[in-house]
Design an enzyme around this catalytic site. Structure first.
Site, PDB file in Angstrom:
ATOM      1  N   ASP A  26       0.856  -1.177   0.000  1.00 44.54           N
ATOM      2  CA  ASP A  26       0.000   0.000   0.000  1.00 44.54           C
ATOM      3  C   ASP A  26       0.898   1.235   0.000  1.00 44.54           C
ATOM      4  O   ASP A  26       2.079   1.151   0.358  1.00 44.54           O
ATOM      5  CB  ASP A  26      -0.893  -0.028   1.247  1.00 44.54           C
ATOM      6  CG  ASP A  26      -1.965   1.054   1.217  1.00 44.54           C
ATOM      7  OD1 ASP A  26      -2.316   1.497   0.122  1.00 44.54           O
ATOM      8  OD2 ASP A  26      -2.429   1.437   2.300  1.00 44.54           O
ATOM      9  N   LYS A  79      -7.952  30.552  -1.148  1.00 45.08           N
ATOM     10  CA  LYS A  79      -7.143  29.427  -1.657  1.00 45.08           C
ATOM     11  C   LYS A  79      -8.082  28.381  -2.221  1.00 45.08           C
ATOM     12  O   LYS A  79      -9.256  28.299  -1.823  1.00 45.08           O
ATOM     13  CB  LYS A  79      -6.271  28.822  -0.556  1.00 45.08           C
ATOM     14  CG  LYS A  79      -7.012  28.055   0.521  1.00 45.08           C
ATOM     15  CD  LYS A  79      -6.027  27.395   1.479  1.00 45.08           C
ATOM     16  CE  LYS A  79      -6.712  26.523   2.527  1.00 45.08           C
ATOM     17  NZ  LYS A  79      -7.503  27.283   3.482  1.00 45.08           N
TER      18      LYS A  79
END
Length: 965
Positions: free
Chosen positions: A360, A444
C-alpha cells in the site's frame, strides 16, 4: 432493489464476492430512488414497513462465519504435522514394549520402549498446546469488523426522529448523522452541510472526502452522493436514504470476502510436510527391509516386529518439533524487538521466502502527512490535528515567519468572515482586518479556479495584469507540479477599499456583498505526502535481494507514479506504459500480448483500477509476468485480492502490506499479510500474519533477512539432527544382519535426540547470517526445499557414516579390551541375550555370566552414546555455515558455544549418576576409549571445511551439485 426482494443468502460464492460492486442507486434521480424504496425524503418509512423489511431482510449486521471448534483446533495442533509422525513413533514404542511383555513370560522386561512412548507423548502434547496457544492469540477476525459498527443512530420514521440500534435499520430508512459519527449503513445522501467523510479504510484515499447530493462517478466507492457503512464522518452533518444493509453493504462484502479467502499452508508448513514424507519413506522403507531380513534370518515374528519398531523410532528425529517451535519463537521475539510483531510462528519464515511484495502507499511507503516539500520543517512538540493540507500550510507558514508563532499572528488578524471549501466553488475564502482602517480578502483553492477569479498577479514586489504568456507559464508550472504527484493549491488576495468596506462593515457570507472577482494571484503551493525516511533504501535492498516491490493503492495514478518513482519502485529513467483510460483500439475482453496494443514493451507499467477490471485473467498474468516495475492505482478491495492471486498463480510467494479494511482480503490471501500497527485498522491487523509496530516499510527488510536466516538455520538444525540418525540406526542393523550384541539402546537414542542434541539444535536460531543472505534471490519453493535429497545424503551417507564408524570403532575397541574380538562377536547375539547361559566364553576362553555380559553391554551403550555426543560437537560447528568458512563465520554464537559445555556435562551426568544410568541402561567406561572419538570428530570438521571451500570457489561444480543443501 435490495429492500424490495427476498433476503439474500449471506454466504455468497467466492467468485461472486470477487466481482466489483454493481449498483445504480447513486445514478438514478432521487425521486426514482425514493419510489424504488417506497420512502420519503422528509418522513422516511413507516414503523410497520420497517418491521416487515427487518423480518424479510434480516438485521443490519455482519453474519459471522462458521467457526472451527477449539477442540478440533487443539487436536490439529497436537496430532497434526510432524507430531503425527512422533505419535506413530510413540505408539510403535508402546507396541514394542507390549510385545516384549508378551514374549518375556515371567522374566523382567527392559523398559526402554515404555520410557520412549511416555516421553514422546509428553513432548508432542506440550508443543501441541503451545502451537494451539499461539493460534488462539490471533483472535477472531469478525470481532474486528463488528467493532466498526456504531451501536445506535438517529432515524426518521413516520416523520418522527428517534434513536434506535443500528442493527434494526432497514433499506429505505432515512437516517441523520454528524461529525464524529460512523455511517450506519450504505446510504444515498439527500442533505449535506459541509459534509466530509474518511473513506481511507475502504478506498485507501488519505484525504477527507467531501459528500453532497451530486452524482460524480459510476464507481460507488468514489461518487460523492454515497456514504458507506462504518466510515467515519469527519465534519458537517447530513441525511440519507439507506440502500444496503448488513452483509450486502460494501464493508459486508469485504468481510465476507476476507473470511472466505485463505492463503493455505505457509511455505514452511509445506516444507515440514515434505520433510515428514521424506522421513516417513526412509523410516518405513528401512524398517520394512529389516523386518523382511529378520524373517529371512529366522528371527521369531514378534522379535522381527520389535526390530521394525526400533528402526522406525531410530529414524524419527524426535527433537525436531521442539527445535522448530523454539527456533521460530526465538526469532519472533527477536523480530518483535525490531518492530515486527509476528502473530503466527510459521510466518517468521514466510517473509524470507517472499519474491513479491504488494505494498500500500499511504502510511506505509509515505508518512501519511501532507508537507510543502521544499520547505518542510519540524514543529514544536505540540500535537497538531486537522485536515492534512491545512496542517501542511501551517507548517509552511511557521517556517517563513521564522518564529513558529502562527497563533500569535492569527490574533493580530482575526477572521471576520469565511466561506468554507466546497466541491462546487472549489475554493475557501476568509476576510481579515489588515489594519485598523482596511480589510483583506484571502482565498485558496483549485489553481485553475483561482486563476479564473484573478485579473492581476504579484511578481517581485509589483502587481501586474494577467496576460496570455502568464497563463501559459501558470499552466506549465501547474502541470509540472501535478506530474510530481503533488497536490497543488492556488492563492490570491484582495486589499478591500476602505471607502466601500470601512471598519465594522457587516460581511454577508451566505449571499456575498463583497467582490470575489478581479483578485490578485499570489502563487502556488505544492504539497505531497512524502516517502518515509529509509523507504527508498529499503526498496532498493529488497530489489537487490531479488524481491519485486509492487505498489497497490487507492490513490490517483499520477500521485502513485510520482511516489513510486521517488522510492525506486519505478526507476527514474524507465519508460512507463500507462493503462489509465480506455483504449478504443483494444478489445479488453481478449487475451492481450506483451509488446502489442496497450501492453507496450517497457519495463514499467501503471494501471488504473477501472482498466484492470476490463482485463482478462490471462492478460493480468501477462502483466505480472513481463513487467517488473508495477503500480496499480485506484484499486478496489476485490482487485487487490485479484492482483495477489495473479502473482501467486505464476509461482510467486506474495507478501502484502496494508492498513485499511479494503486491504483485508488481500492481507488474508497473501502468503504473508503485513498490517500497520499504528495507522492500521483492527480488521487489517486481525487479517494479517505480521504487524509493523512502527508502520515503516523499512522494517520489512529486517523481516526478510530474519526470514531467510531462520530458513537457513532450520536447514542447519535439521542437517545436524539427522546426522545422528545413522549412528543410531546402524547398531540395530548390525544386530539383525550380523548378530552382534546390541551396541546401542533405544532409550539412549532418546537421550541424544531430546537431550544432548536439543540445545545445540536450538542454538542455531542465534546464528548470525552468512555474508550473501541479502544478495541472493528468494528461494525457489519447487527446488530449494528445507530438506532435500542432498541434505539427507550429506547427513546420512557422509557425516553420519563417519559418526557410525566412530561409534563402532569405540564399540569394538571396548569389546576387545574386555576379551571379545570382532570376529567372535558375529552371530553371537542369540547366546549373548540368553539369560540361562552363564558360561559364555570370550576370545581368550574366559567365561562370562549373563549379568557380567549385560554390564559390559551397558558400557558399550555408554561408549556408543558418548562417541555420538563427541562427533556431534564437530558436526555442530561444521553445520554453522552452508557456504562460508568457519573462519569467515566466526564463533560469535555464544549460545551454540555454551551448548557444547552443556552436552559435555549432561553426558557425564547421564553416564555416572546412579539410578539415572540404570534407567537409561548406560555405564561409564575408561576415558582413553572415549578419546578414540576425537580423530573422527577432527575428520568431520576438516572434511566439511574442504567441502565448503569447493562450494564457494566452484559454484555449479560436482561437489556443489551433490552436497550443497
Amino acid at each position: 432493489m435490495f429492500g424490495c426482494c427476498k433476503k439474500k443468502k449471506t454466504n455468497k460464492s467466492l467468485d461472486e464476492l470477487k466481482k466489483d460492486i454493481v449498483i445504480d442507486d447513486h445514478e438514478i434521480p432521487l425521486d426514482a430512488l425514493l419510489k424504488r424504496y417506497s420512502s420519503s425524503e422528509t418522513a422516511g418509512i413507516s414503523e410497520a414497513e420497517a418491521t416487515s423489511r427487518l423480518k424479510k431482510d434480516g438485521p443490519n449486521a455482519l453474519t459471522p462465519p462458521k467457526q472451527t471448534s477449539k477442540w478440533v483446533k487443539l487436536a490439529g495442533s497436537i496430532f497434526g504435522g510432524f507430531n503425527f509422525l512422533l505419535w506413530c513413533a510413540a505408539v510403535a514404542s508402546a507396541i514394542g514394549y507390549g510385545m516384549d511383555l508378551s514374549m518375556s513370560g515371567d522374566e523382567e522386561v527392559p523398559k526402554d520402549n515404555m520410557y520412549m512412548a511416555l516421553i514422546l507423548a509428553t513432548v508432542v502434547t506440550v508443543t501441541g498446546f503451545f502451537d494451539f496457544y499461539q493460534d488462539r492469540k490471533s483472535g477472531n477476525l469478525m470481532d474486528s469488523f463488528a467493532n466498526m459498527i456504531p451501536p445506535k443512530t438517529l432515524v426518521v420514521r413516520d416523520g418522527t426522529t428517534k434513536e434506535i440500534e443500528v442493527k434494526d435499520l432497514v433499506v429505505g430508512d432515512l437516517v441523520r448523522f454528524r461529525g464524529g459519527d460512523r455511517v450506519p449503513a450504505d446510504l444515498r445522501v439527500t442533505l449535506a452541510r459541509g459534509l466530509k467523510v474518511d473513506n481511507s479504510s475502504l478506498t485507501g484515499e488519505s484525504e477527507p472526502q467531501t459528500r453532497n447530493t451530486n452524482f460524480t462517478s459510476k464507481n460507488p466507492l468514489e461518487t460523492k452522493n454515497l456514504c458507506l457503512f462504518s466510515t467515519s464522518v469527519l465534519e458537517g452533518s447530513g441525511e440519507g436514504i439507506i440502500i444496503r444493509t448488513g452483509d450486502r453493504t460494501v464493508v459486508g462484502r469485504i468481510a465476507a470476502l476476507t473470511t472466505q479467502v485463505d492463503s493455505g499452508p505457509t511455505p514452511l508448513a509445506k516444507e515440514i510436510n515434505h520433510f515428514i514424507k521424506i522421513i516417513s519413506v526412509v523410516a518405513f522403507t528401512v524398517g520394512v527391509a529389516f523386518f523382511v531380513l529378520a524373517v529371512v534370518y529366522e528371527y521369531p515374528l514378534l522379535k522381527a516386529i520389535v526390530f521394525f519398531m526400533g528402526i522406525v523410532v531410530a529414524n524419527v528425529p524426535e527433537g525436531i518439533v521442539p527445535t522448530v517451535t523454539v527456533s521460530l519463537t526465538l526469532t519472533a521475539v527477536k523480530m518483535r524487538k525490531k518492530f515486527c510483531l509476528v502473530k503466527k510462528l510459521q510466518a517468521v519464515e514466510t517473509l524470507g521466502s517472499t519474491s513479491t511484495i504488494c505494498s500500500d502507499k499511504t502510511g506505509t511507503l509515505t508518512q501519511n502527512r501532507m508537507t510543502v516539500p521544499e520547505f518542510d520543517v519540524p514543529l514544536a512538540k505540540r500535537v497538531v490535528n486537522g485536515d492534512a493540507s491545512e496542517v501542511a500550510i501551517m507548517r509552511y507558514c511557521e517556517m517563513i515567519r521564522g518564529d513558529g508563532q502562527v497563533d500569535e499572528f492569527r490574533k493580530t488578524m482575526p477572521k471576520v468572515g469565511e466561506i468554507p471549501f466546497n466541491s462546487t466553488n472549489k475554493y475557501q475564502l476568509s476576510i481579515h482586518p489588515m489594519s485598523e482602517k482596511q480589510n483583506i480578502l484571502v482565498m485558496k483553492g483549485a489553481p485553475e479556479k483561482i486563476l479564473k477569479l484573478c485579473s492581476t498577479y504579484y511578481h517581485e514586489g509589483e502587481t501586474k495584469n494577467v496576460s496570455k504568456k502568464f497563463e501559459r507559464d501558470f499552466q506549465k508550472a501547474y502541470e509540472t507540479l501535478g506530474s510530481y504527484g503533488e497536490r497543488v493549491l492556488g492563492f490570491c488576495d484582495l486589499e478591500m477599499s476602505t471607502t466601500k468596506f470601512p471598519p465594522g462593515y457587516q460581511f454577508n457570507m451566505e449571499d456575498p456583498n463583497f467582490p470575489i472577482k478581479n483578485l490578485r494571484f499570489l502563487g502556488l503551493i505544492a504539497m505531497i505526502d512524502p516517502p518515509r525516511p529509509g523507504v527508498p533504501e529499503a526498496v532498493r535492498v529488497c530489489q537487490n535481494a531479488g524481491i519485486r516491490v509492487v505498489m497497490v493503492t487507492g490513490d490517483h495514478p499520477i500521485t502513485a507514479r510520482a511516489i513510486a518513482t521517488q522510492v525506486h519502485i519505478i526507476e527514474q529513467n524507465e519508460h512507463v506504459t500507462e493503462i489509465v483510460s480506455p483504449d478504443p483500439k483494444c478489445d479488453p475482453a481478449s487475451d492481450e500480448i506483451y509488446g502489442k496494443g496497450r501492453l507496450k514493451a517497457t519495463g514499467a507499467v501503471v494501471i488504473h483500477g477501472e482498466q484492470l477490471s476490463t482485463m482478462s485473467p490471462k492478460t493480468l498474468k501477462t502483466v505480472v509476468t513481463n513487467y517488473h516495475q508495477i503500480v496499480f492505482a485506484r484499486t478496489s478491495p476485490a482487485q487487490k485480492l485479484q492482483i495477489v492471486e495473479a502473482f501467486q498463480s505464476v509461482g510467486n510467494v506474495v507478501g502484502v502490506t496494508g492498513d485499511g479494511v479494503n486491504d483485508a482480503p488481500a492481507l488474508r490471501k497473501a502468503d504473508i499479510g503485513i498490517a500497520m500497527g499504528i495507522a492500521g485498522t483492527d480488521v487489517s491487523k486481525q487479517a494479517a500474519d505480521m504487524i509493523l509496530l512502527n508502520d515503516n516499510f523499512a522494517s520489512i527488510v529486517t523481516g526478510v533477512e530474519e526470514g531467510r536466516l531462520i530458513f537457513d538455520n532450520l536447514k542447519k538444525s535439521i542437517a545436524y539432527t539427522l546426522t545422528s540418525n545413522i549412528p543410531e540406526i546402524t547398531p540395530f542393523m548390525s544386530y539383525v544382519l550380523f548378530g552382534l550384541p546390541l551396541p546401542m539402546s533405544i532409550i539412549a537414542i532418546l537421550m541424544i535426540d531430546l537431550g544432548t542434541d536439543l540445545w545445540p539444535a536450538i542454538s542455531f536460531a542465534y546464528e548470525v547470517p552468512e555474508s550473501d543472505i541479502m544478495q541472493r534471490a528468494p528461494r525457489n519453493p519447487i527446488h530449494d526445499k528445507l530438506v532435500n535429497k542432498r541434505l539427507v545424503m550429506f547427513s546420512y551417507m557422509q557425516i553420519g557414516a563417519i559418526q557410525a564408524c566412530a561409534g563402532f570403532t569405540t564399540y569394538f575397541v571396548l569389546m576387545m579390551s574386555n576379551g571379545w574380538f570382532p570376529k567372535d562377536l558375529i552371530n553371537l547375539s542369540e547366546k549373548w541375550d540368553n539369560k540361562y547361559i552363564d558360561d559364555l566364553e570370550d576370545s581368550y576362553g574366559q567365561q562370562w555370566s549373563y549379568e557380567s555380559r549385560k554390564a559390559l553391554e551397558s558400557c558399550c551403550y555408554g561408549t556408543f552414546f558418548f562417541t555420538i555426543v563427541v562427533t556431534q560437537w564437530a558436526d555442530l560447528f561444521a553445520s554453522k555455515t552452508r557456504k562460508n568458512s568457519l573462519v569467515m563465520q566466526g564463533l560469535e554464537n555464544q549460545v551454540l558455544n555454551t551448548s557444547v559445555i552443556f552436552t559435555c556435562f549432561l553426558a557425564t551426568f547421564v553416564l555416572n549418576t546412579p539410578f539415572v544410568n540404570e534407567v537409561l541402561g548406560v555405564q561409564g567406561f575408561r576415558l582413553e576409549i572415549g578419546f578414540l572419538a576425537l580423530p573422527f570428530a577432527f575428520a568431520i570438521g576438516l572434511y566439511d571445511e574442504f567441502r565448503r571451500f569447493f562450494i564457494r570457489n566452484y559454484p555449479g561444480g560436482y561437489i556443489y551439485k551433490e552436497t550443497f543443501y
